[in-house]
Motif scaffolding. Structure first.
Motif, mmCIF file in Angstrom:
data_model
loop_
_atom_site.group_PDB
_atom_site.id
_atom_site.type_symbol
_atom_site.label_atom_id
_atom_site.label_comp_id
_atom_site.label_asym_id
_atom_site.label_seq_id
_atom_site.Cartn_x
_atom_site.Cartn_y
_atom_site.Cartn_z
ATOM 1 N N ILE A 65 0.853 -1.191 0.000
ATOM 2 C CA ILE A 65 0.000 0.000 0.000
ATOM 3 C C ILE A 65 0.890 1.242 0.000
ATOM 4 O O ILE A 65 2.073 1.164 0.313
ATOM 5 N N VAL A 66 0.287 2.361 -0.328
ATOM 6 C CA VAL A 66 0.980 3.645 -0.226
ATOM 7 C C VAL A 66 0.254 4.432 0.857
ATOM 8 O O VAL A 66 -0.973 4.548 0.840
ATOM 9 N N SER A 67 1.029 4.921 1.817
ATOM 10 C CA SER A 67 0.433 5.718 2.888
ATOM 11 C C SER A 67 1.263 6.974 3.081
ATOM 12 O O SER A 67 2.383 7.075 2.596
ATOM 13 N N GLU A 68 0.696 7.916 3.790
ATOM 14 C CA GLU A 68 1.418 9.141 4.100
ATOM 15 C C GLU A 68 1.835 9.074 5.563
ATOM 16 O O GLU A 68 0.996 8.863 6.435
ATOM 17 N N GLU A 69 3.129 9.242 5.815
ATOM 18 C CA GLU A 69 3.674 9.092 7.164
ATOM 19 C C GLU A 69 4.543 10.301 7.521
ATOM 20 O O GLU A 69 5.095 10.955 6.637
ATOM 21 N N PRO A 70 4.692 10.574 8.832
ATOM 22 C CA PRO A 70 5.580 11.667 9.257
ATOM 23 C C PRO A 70 7.035 11.184 9.342
ATOM 24 O O PRO A 70 7.340 10.251 10.078
ATOM 25 N N PHE A 71 7.905 11.810 8.570
ATOM 26 C CA PHE A 71 9.324 11.470 8.573
ATOM 27 C C PHE A 71 10.112 12.590 9.232
ATOM 28 O O PHE A 71 9.815 13.773 9.039
ATOM 29 N N ARG A 72 11.123 12.211 9.944
ATOM 30 C CA ARG A 72 11.980 13.152 10.650
ATOM 31 C C ARG A 72 12.745 14.033 9.671
ATOM 32 O O ARG A 72 13.172 13.578 8.616
ATOM 33 N N VAL A 73 12.903 15.299 10.018
ATOM 34 C CA VAL A 73 13.697 16.252 9.247
ATOM 35 C C VAL A 73 14.961 16.537 10.051
ATOM 36 O O VAL A 73 14.885 16.806 11.254
ATOM 37 N N TYR A 74 16.106 16.495 9.383
ATOM 38 C CA TYR A 74 17.386 16.759 10.043
ATOM 39 C C TYR A 74 18.062 17.974 9.422
ATOM 40 O O TYR A 74 17.837 18.294 8.256
ATOM 41 N N ASP A 75 18.909 18.614 10.212
ATOM 42 C CA ASP A 75 19.673 19.772 9.732
ATOM 43 C C ASP A 75 20.706 19.369 8.688
ATOM 44 O O ASP A 75 21.031 20.149 7.800
ATOM 45 N N ASN A 76 21.245 18.157 8.839
ATOM 46 C CA ASN A 76 22.220 17.655 7.867
ATOM 47 C C ASN A 76 22.187 16.129 7.876
ATOM 48 O O ASN A 76 21.645 15.519 8.803
ATOM 49 N N ILE A 77 22.764 15.545 6.848
ATOM 50 C CA ILE A 77 22.744 14.083 6.690
ATOM 51 C C ILE A 77 23.430 13.384 7.871
ATOM 52 O O ILE A 77 22.938 12.375 8.369
ATOM 53 N N GLU A 78 24.561 13.920 8.310
ATOM 54 C CA GLU A 78 25.300 13.290 9.405
ATOM 55 C C GLU A 78 24.433 13.148 10.652
ATOM 56 O O GLU A 78 24.491 12.132 11.342
ATOM 57 N N ASN A 79 23.620 14.164 10.943
ATOM 58 C CA ASN A 79 22.748 14.107 12.117
ATOM 59 C C ASN A 79 21.721 12.984 12.018
ATOM 60 O O ASN A 79 21.252 12.477 13.035
ATOM 61 N N SER A 80 21.366 12.600 10.799
ATOM 62 C CA SER A 80 20.397 11.508 10.659
ATOM 63 C C SER A 80 20.988 10.189 11.154
ATOM 64 O O SER A 80 20.257 9.339 11.673
ATOM 65 N N PHE A 81 22.296 10.022 11.023
ATOM 66 C CA PHE A 81 22.926 8.792 11.504
ATOM 67 C C PHE A 81 23.009 8.774 13.029
ATOM 68 O O PHE A 81 22.899 7.717 13.648
ATOM 69 N N VAL A 82 23.146 9.943 13.635
ATOM 70 C CA VAL A 82 23.068 10.062 15.091
ATOM 71 C C VAL A 82 21.623 9.807 15.520
ATOM 72 O O VAL A 82 21.371 9.078 16.492
ATOM 73 N N GLY A 83 20.672 10.381 14.788
ATOM 74 C CA GLY A 83 19.254 10.164 15.077
ATOM 75 C C GLY A 83 18.862 8.698 14.964
ATOM 76 O O GLY A 83 18.055 8.192 15.752
ATOM 77 N N TYR A 84 19.437 8.009 13.992
ATOM 78 C CA TYR A 84 19.188 6.578 13.830
ATOM 79 C C TYR A 84 19.660 5.826 15.076
ATOM 80 O O TYR A 84 18.943 4.978 15.604
ATOM 81 N N LYS A 85 20.868 6.160 15.536
ATOM 82 C CA LYS A 85 21.416 5.492 16.729
ATOM 83 C C LYS A 85 20.490 5.712 17.924
ATOM 84 O O LYS A 85 20.239 4.791 18.703
ATOM 85 N N GLU A 86 19.964 6.925 18.060
ATOM 86 C CA GLU A 86 19.023 7.228 19.145
ATOM 87 C C GLU A 86 17.721 6.456 18.966
ATOM 88 O O GLU A 86 17.158 5.933 19.925
ATOM 89 N N LYS A 87 17.245 6.378 17.731
ATOM 90 C CA LYS A 87 15.983 5.684 17.433
ATOM 91 C C LYS A 87 16.072 4.203 17.812
ATOM 92 O O LYS A 87 15.180 3.667 18.462
ATOM 93 N N VAL A 88 17.153 3.550 17.400
ATOM 94 C CA VAL A 88 17.251 2.109 17.664
ATOM 95 C C VAL A 88 17.701 1.800 19.095
ATOM 96 O O VAL A 88 17.768 0.635 19.483
ATOM 97 N N ALA A 89 17.966 2.838 19.894
ATOM 98 C CA ALA A 89 18.254 2.630 21.318
ATOM 99 C C ALA A 89 16.970 2.340 22.101
ATOM 100 O O ALA A 89 17.023 1.869 23.241
ATOM 101 N N HIS A 90 15.821 2.593 21.498
ATOM 102 C CA HIS A 90 14.523 2.345 22.135
ATOM 103 C C HIS A 90 14.372 0.845 22.402
ATOM 104 O O HIS A 90 14.831 0.020 21.613
ATOM 105 N N PRO A 91 13.730 0.482 23.519
ATOM 106 C CA PRO A 91 13.556 -0.939 23.855
ATOM 107 C C PRO A 91 12.909 -1.777 22.734
ATOM 108 O O PRO A 91 13.144 -2.983 22.665
ATOM 109 N N ARG A 92 12.145 -1.148 21.884
ATOM 110 C CA ARG A 92 11.535 -1.871 20.752
ATOM 111 C C ARG A 92 12.604 -2.610 19.936
ATOM 112 O O ARG A 92 12.338 -3.645 19.343
ATOM 113 N N TYR A 93 13.813 -2.056 19.918
ATOM 114 C CA TYR A 93 14.903 -2.627 19.118
ATOM 115 C C TYR A 93 15.924 -3.382 19.965
ATOM 116 O O TYR A 93 17.057 -3.583 19.523
ATOM 117 N N ASP A 94 15.552 -3.830 21.148
ATOM 118 C CA ASP A 94 16.498 -4.538 22.019
ATOM 119 C C ASP A 94 17.163 -5.722 21.322
ATOM 120 O O ASP A 94 18.328 -6.013 21.569
#
Length: 176
Positions: free
Chosen positions: A105-134
């Motif tokens: 399916i195609v859906s519309e979802e909210p995606f994170r906006v970052y100041d620069n590409i490098e910050n997205s990799f830091v944001g990814y590390k923070e995202k997967v630190a959530h217990p959901r990704y244990d």
């Protein structure tokens, strides 16, 4: 192994340019982008950076998607958890392909906006630190990490782990 062999043959067949007497192989855009993503994943301290680079390559069509070029989010990081929404993380709503109950399916979802590409990799590390990704923290190799990401719901494509490992294997000869 076949993909690695193909890449190696492809690299050998590429027209080598002389640069100060040394042969230089010209890389494709996709190869250069994967290496750049890999280096950003390493710099951000992400585990299994070859899989994180594969995610960025897959999610952003090797850095060419609007989400990557305009909003600096090559990893397709969404703003979904209540804590993320409440924290007011900047986001943009965009269409995305999802697989729900075996149907695309195609859906519309909210995606994170970052100041620069490098910050997205830091944001990814923070995202997967959530217990959901244990489960990703139990991974001992790239295959287990990719499968744990898929099983944790990072993406809805039932082939996600396989795709990530395939990309990582394809570009492995480029990583030193």
């Amino acid at each position: 192994e076949k993909q690695i062999s193909k890449l190696t043959k492809s690299l050998k067949k590429r027209k080598a340019k002389k640069d100060g007497g040394a042969a230089k192989i010209e890389l494709t855009h996709d190869q250069k982008q994967y290496i750049a993503f890999y280096n950003m994943a390493v710099k951000a301290g992400n585990a299994f950076p070859e899989i994180v680079a594969s995610q960025a390559s897959l999610e952003s069509s090797h850095g060419k998607s609007e989400l990557a070029t305009k909003y600096n989010n090559p990893l397709g990081i969404k703003v979904l958890r209540k804590a993320e929404v409440n924290a007011g993380q900047p986001s943009v709503r965009m269409k995305t392909r999802e697989v729900i109950d075996g149907k695309e399916i195609v859906s519309e979802e909210p995606f994170r906006v970052y100041d620069n590409i490098e910050n997205s990799f830091v944001g990814y590390k923070e995202k997967v630190a959530h217990p959901r990704y244990d489960s990703i923290r139990k991974a001992t190799n790239k295959e287990e990490y990719a499968q744990a990401l898929q099983d944790s719901g990072y993406a809805s494509d039932p082939e996600y782990a396989k795709l990530l490992v395939g990309i990582a294997d394809r570009y492995a000869p480029l990583i030193k």
